[in-house]
Design a protein around this motif. Structure first.
Motif, PDB file in Angstrom:
ATOM      1  N   ILE A  14       0.830  -1.205   0.000  1.00 36.58           N
ATOM      2  CA  ILE A  14       0.000   0.000   0.000  1.00 36.58           C
ATOM      3  C   ILE A  14       0.865   1.255   0.000  1.00 36.58           C
ATOM      4  CG2 ILE A  14      -1.760   1.312   1.237  1.00 36.58           C
ATOM      5  CD1 ILE A  14      -2.802  -1.305   2.368  1.00 36.58           C
ATOM      6  N   THR A  15       0.580   2.117  -0.962  1.00 41.94           N
ATOM      7  CA  THR A  15       1.231   3.422  -1.046  1.00 41.94           C
ATOM      8  C   THR A  15       0.181   4.490  -0.794  1.00 41.94           C
ATOM      9  OG1 THR A  15       2.859   2.626  -2.642  1.00 41.94           O
ATOM     10  CG2 THR A  15       2.493   5.004  -2.547  1.00 41.94           C
ATOM     11  N   THR A  16       0.517   5.487   0.014  1.00 41.74           N
ATOM     12  CA  THR A  16      -0.399   6.596   0.308  1.00 41.74           C
ATOM     13  C   THR A  16      -0.001   7.811  -0.517  1.00 41.74           C
ATOM     14  OG1 THR A  16      -0.734   5.798   2.565  1.00 41.74           O
ATOM     15  CG2 THR A  16      -1.332   8.075   2.109  1.00 41.74           C
ATOM     16  N   ARG A  17      -1.013   8.460  -1.071  1.00 44.54           N
ATOM     17  CA  ARG A  17      -0.763   9.632  -1.915  1.00 44.54           C
ATOM     18  C   ARG A  17      -1.786  10.715  -1.588  1.00 44.54           C
ATOM     19  NH1 ARG A  17       0.294   9.159  -8.398  1.00 44.54           N
ATOM     20  NH2 ARG A  17       0.411  11.381  -8.918  1.00 44.54           N
ATOM     21  N   GLN A  18      -1.314  11.945  -1.482  1.00 45.21           N
ATOM     22  CA  GLN A  18      -2.195  13.073  -1.209  1.00 45.21           C
ATOM     23  C   GLN A  18      -2.396  13.843  -2.511  1.00 45.21           C
ATOM     24  OE1 GLN A  18      -2.600  13.843   2.405  1.00 45.21           O
ATOM     25  NE2 GLN A  18      -4.211  15.362   2.054  1.00 45.21           N
ATOM     26  N   THR A  19      -3.671  14.073  -2.864  1.00 43.79           N
ATOM     27  CA  THR A  19      -4.003  14.866  -4.049  1.00 43.79           C
ATOM     28  C   THR A  19      -4.993  15.937  -3.621  1.00 43.79           C
ATOM     29  OG1 THR A  19      -3.727  12.921  -5.459  1.00 43.79           O
ATOM     30  CG2 THR A  19      -4.902  14.795  -6.402  1.00 43.79           C
ATOM     31  N   GLY A  20      -4.488  17.167  -3.439  1.00 43.09           N
ATOM     32  CA  GLY A  20      -5.330  18.190  -2.844  1.00 43.09           C
ATOM     33  C   GLY A  20      -5.645  17.769  -1.417  1.00 43.09           C
ATOM     34  N   ARG A  37     -28.628  -0.532  -8.657  1.00 46.80           N
ATOM     35  CA  ARG A  37     -29.058   0.449  -7.662  1.00 46.80           C
ATOM     36  C   ARG A  37     -28.127   1.657  -7.673  1.00 46.80           C
ATOM     37  NH1 ARG A  37     -29.426  -1.494  -1.537  1.00 46.80           N
ATOM     38  NH2 ARG A  37     -27.167  -1.633  -1.877  1.00 46.80           N
ATOM     39  N   ASN A  38     -26.834   1.412  -7.864  1.00 49.26           N
ATOM     40  CA  ASN A  38     -25.848   2.486  -7.982  1.00 49.26           C
ATOM     41  C   ASN A  38     -24.916   2.176  -9.146  1.00 49.26           C
ATOM     42  OD1 ASN A  38     -26.647   3.991  -5.620  1.00 49.26           O
ATOM     43  ND2 ASN A  38     -25.759   2.348  -4.403  1.00 49.26           N
ATOM     44  N   THR A  39     -24.533   3.201  -9.880  1.00 50.37           N
ATOM     45  CA  THR A  39     -23.686   3.021 -11.050  1.00 50.37           C
ATOM     46  C   THR A  39     -22.274   2.587 -10.653  1.00 50.37           C
ATOM     47  OG1 THR A  39     -24.913   4.700 -12.268  1.00 50.37           O
ATOM     48  CG2 THR A  39     -22.723   4.175 -13.073  1.00 50.37           C
ATOM     49  N   ALA A  40     -21.726   1.649 -11.419  1.00 53.25           N
ATOM     50  CA  ALA A  40     -20.312   1.292 -11.322  1.00 53.25           C
ATOM     51  C   ALA A  40     -19.720   1.468 -12.708  1.00 53.25           C
ATOM     52  CB  ALA A  40     -20.141  -0.143 -10.842  1.00 53.25           C
ATOM     53  N   TRP A  41     -18.441   1.809 -12.785  1.00 56.93           N
ATOM     54  CA  TRP A  41     -17.783   2.060 -14.062  1.00 56.93           C
ATOM     55  C   TRP A  41     -16.715   1.002 -14.301  1.00 56.93           C
ATOM     56  CZ3 TRP A  41     -18.953   5.747 -10.427  1.00 56.93           C
ATOM     57  CH2 TRP A  41     -19.876   6.741 -10.811  1.00 56.93           C
ATOM     58  N   PHE A  42     -16.677   0.453 -15.497  1.00 62.74           N
ATOM     59  CA  PHE A  42     -15.673  -0.540 -15.876  1.00 62.74           C
ATOM     60  C   PHE A  42     -14.592   0.153 -16.705  1.00 62.74           C
ATOM     61  CE2 PHE A  42     -19.709  -3.149 -15.887  1.00 62.74           C
ATOM     62  CZ  PHE A  42     -19.538  -3.610 -14.600  1.00 62.74           C
ATOM     63  N   LEU A  43     -13.343  -0.194 -16.448  1.00 60.64           N
ATOM     64  CA  LEU A  43     -12.251   0.485 -17.143  1.00 60.64           C
ATOM     65  C   LEU A  43     -11.084  -0.464 -17.357  1.00 60.64           C
ATOM     66  CD1 LEU A  43      -9.884   2.087 -14.721  1.00 60.64           C
ATOM     67  CD2 LEU A  43     -12.227   1.904 -13.886  1.00 60.64           C
ATOM     68  N   ARG A  44     -10.208  -0.060 -18.266  1.00 60.53           N
ATOM     69  CA  ARG A  44      -8.961  -0.785 -18.508  1.00 60.53           C
ATOM     70  C   ARG A  44      -7.810   0.196 -18.319  1.00 60.53           C
ATOM     71  NH1 ARG A  44      -6.124  -4.906 -21.274  1.00 60.53           N
ATOM     72  NH2 ARG A  44      -7.977  -6.186 -21.397  1.00 60.53           N
ATOM     73  N   TYR A  45      -6.807  -0.249 -17.519  1.00 58.54           N
ATOM     74  CA  TYR A  45      -5.656   0.602 -17.239  1.00 58.54           C
ATOM     75  C   TYR A  45      -4.438  -0.280 -17.050  1.00 58.54           C
ATOM     76  CZ  TYR A  45      -2.738   4.171 -14.985  1.00 58.54           C
ATOM     77  OH  TYR A  45      -1.731   5.050 -14.681  1.00 58.54           O
ATOM     78  N   ALA A  59      -7.660  15.230  -0.811  1.00 61.67           N
ATOM     79  CA  ALA A  59      -7.979  13.804  -0.848  1.00 61.67           C
ATOM     80  C   ALA A  59      -6.771  12.944  -0.491  1.00 61.67           C
ATOM     81  CB  ALA A  59      -8.494  13.414  -2.228  1.00 61.67           C
ATOM     82  N   VAL A  60      -7.051  11.814   0.161  1.00 63.73           N
ATOM     83  CA  VAL A  60      -6.031  10.816   0.481  1.00 63.73           C
ATOM     84  C   VAL A  60      -6.339   9.563  -0.323  1.00 63.73           C
ATOM     85  CG1 VAL A  60      -4.996   9.389   2.274  1.00 63.73           C
ATOM     86  CG2 VAL A  60      -5.722  11.734   2.803  1.00 63.73           C
ATOM     87  N   ILE A  61      -5.330   9.050  -1.018  1.00 63.18           N
ATOM     88  CA  ILE A  61      -5.495   7.853  -1.853  1.00 63.18           C
ATOM     89  C   ILE A  61      -4.572   6.756  -1.345  1.00 63.18           C
ATOM     90  CG2 ILE A  61      -5.188   6.880  -4.174  1.00 63.18           C
ATOM     91  CD1 ILE A  61      -5.849   9.695  -5.271  1.00 63.18           C
ATOM     92  N   TRP A  62      -5.120   5.560  -1.201  1.00 59.53           N
ATOM     93  CA  TRP A  62      -4.319   4.357  -0.982  1.00 59.53           C
ATOM     94  C   TRP A  62      -4.335   3.562  -2.268  1.00 59.53           C
ATOM     95  CZ3 TRP A  62      -6.290   1.808   4.238  1.00 59.53           C
ATOM     96  CH2 TRP A  62      -5.974   2.652   5.303  1.00 59.53           C
ATOM     97  N   TYR A  63      -3.189   3.031  -2.684  1.00 60.50           N
ATOM     98  CA  TYR A  63      -3.192   2.164  -3.857  1.00 60.50           C
ATOM     99  C   TYR A  63      -2.123   1.093  -3.740  1.00 60.50           C
ATOM    100  CZ  TYR A  63       0.732   4.924  -5.801  1.00 60.50           C
ATOM    101  OH  TYR A  63       1.938   5.546  -6.021  1.00 60.50           O
ATOM    102  N   ASP A  64      -2.340   0.010  -4.468  1.00 67.83           N
ATOM    103  CA  ASP A  64      -1.422  -1.127  -4.475  1.00 67.83           C
ATOM    104  C   ASP A  64      -0.358  -0.862  -5.525  1.00 67.83           C
ATOM    105  OD1 ASP A  64      -0.112  -3.546  -4.694  1.00 67.83           O
ATOM    106  OD2 ASP A  64      -1.926  -4.759  -4.566  1.00 67.83           O
ATOM    107  N   ALA A  65       0.818  -0.465  -5.079  1.00 68.99           N
ATOM    108  CA  ALA A  65       1.894  -0.094  -6.005  1.00 68.99           C
ATOM    109  C   ALA A  65       2.379  -1.274  -6.830  1.00 68.99           C
ATOM    110  CB  ALA A  65       3.054   0.522  -5.235  1.00 68.99           C
ATOM    111  N   ALA A  66       2.193  -2.493  -6.333  1.00 67.58           N
ATOM    112  CA  ALA A  66       2.605  -3.669  -7.100  1.00 67.58           C
ATOM    113  C   ALA A  66       1.690  -3.900  -8.291  1.00 67.58           C
ATOM    114  CB  ALA A  66       2.619  -4.905  -6.202  1.00 67.58           C
ATOM    115  N   LEU A  67       0.413  -3.519  -8.152  1.00 66.18           N
ATOM    116  CA  LEU A  67      -0.549  -3.690  -9.246  1.00 66.18           C
ATOM    117  C   LEU A  67      -0.470  -2.548 -10.243  1.00 66.18           C
ATOM    118  CD1 LEU A  67      -3.909  -4.944  -7.644  1.00 66.18           C
ATOM    119  CD2 LEU A  67      -2.422  -6.167  -9.220  1.00 66.18           C
ATOM    120  N   VAL A  68      -0.415  -1.332  -9.743  1.00 72.80           N
ATOM    121  CA  VAL A  68      -0.426  -0.155 -10.619  1.00 72.80           C
ATOM    122  C   VAL A  68       0.690   0.810 -10.198  1.00 72.80           C
ATOM    123  CG1 VAL A  68      -2.816  -0.183 -11.429  1.00 72.80           C
ATOM    124  CG2 VAL A  68      -2.322   0.684  -9.151  1.00 72.80           C
ATOM    125  N   PRO A  69       1.936   0.516 -10.554  1.00 67.07           N
ATOM    126  CA  PRO A  69       3.044   1.394 -10.152  1.00 67.07           C
ATOM    127  C   PRO A  69       2.896   2.808 -10.706  1.00 67.07           C
ATOM    128  CG  PRO A  69       3.760  -0.262 -11.758  1.00 67.07           C
ATOM    129  CD  PRO A  69       2.405  -0.661 -11.305  1.00 67.07           C
TER     130      PRO A  69
END
Length: 248
Positions: free
Chosen positions: A4-10, A47-55, A12-22
């Motif tokens: 887990i890598t923590t990143r601040q954007t404005g 009931r609530n929209t979800a978005w599918f994406l490729r990255y 907002a606080v983001i956690w992401y898996d650096a091994a999956l998406v460096p």
């Protein structure tokens, strides 16, 4: 477990898996940016929209957290502010990461975002998409499952319960079947790990109620008492002590 890598954007606080998406891009939480850059591959409008994406060669699902019930009619997506690690998306990210590490059939978490707004916050979760899956309810609308399939569903639920995972909304749309015969559980918002107890049986009863409700909405739904008994057999085989056996 995720790196887990923590990143601040404005703010907002983001956690992401650096091994999956460096090369993680914060704009991955923005459906408009995904569409503009050609990364958006589809949407789910339940009931609530979800978005599918490729990255970066990975298929993913983006989910925004929406309020439900009467409160949701007034405050659609704002939650009372709390510590980042106790916020909705981060808790689900952490639980999914732990379950994935235990070999339980769940989506692998990619990133989570906490976006403060005065005394409130909004939240988003990004996960890997499980390919070629359909909700149990949709499968039953088209045709029956075999006794073996029902037993396997029961066995998968038992694996989660033995691991102490309480699914707060176990229903026939949060169980997915894939084209290779795999069974998956999704939507772990407000779920948690618990000591063993009576909550496991209440989980099972909740699933039964959801199937009864679905059959009321879809009269031709291919679900019978025999199917339910087969599910219970599969559940008991996994959850019972090894010297106890059950017949189908």
């Amino acid at each position: 477990m995720a790196e887990i890598t923590t990143r601040q954007t404005g703010a907002a606080v983001i956690w992401y898996d650096a091994a999956l998406v460096p090369g993680f891009a914060p704009d991955l939480f923005d459906p408009a940016w995904l569409k503009q850059t050609g990364r958006l591959t589809g949407t789910s409008t339940g009931r609530n929209t979800a978005w599918f994406l490729r990255y970066e060669g990975r298929e993913m699902v983006l989910r925004h957290y929406w309020r439900g019930g009467m409160v949701g009619r007034i405050v659609k997506d704002l939650y009372l502010r709390e510590p980042v690690d106790r916020s909705r998306a981060m808790r689900e990210f952490t639980l999914l990461d732990w379950m994935h590490g235990q070999g339980l059939p769940v989506p692998r978490p990619v990133a989570a975002r906490f976006s403060p707004f005065g005394p409130w916050y909004r939240a988003d979760l990004l996960m890997e998409r499980i390919p070629d899956t359909r909700p149990l309810a949709d499968c039953l609308a088209e045709g029956p499952l075999s006794d073996r399939d029902w037993m396997r569903i029961g066995a998968v639920i038992a694996r989660f319960h033995k691991a102490g995972v309480h699914h707060s909304d176990l229903n026939c749309r949060n169980i997915l079947l894939d084209g290779a015969g795999g069974i998956w559980l999704i939507d772990f918002d407000k779920c948690e790990r618990r000591p063993q107890g009576g909550w496991a049986q209440e989980n099972i009863r909740r699933l039964e109620r959801s199937l009864i409700k679905e059959k009321g909405k879809v009269p031709g739904l291919h679900w019978t008492d025999r199917d339910w008994q087969a599910l219970l057999v599969g559940y008991r085989v996994i959850s019972a002590p090894p010297d106890i056996k059950y017949d189908a």
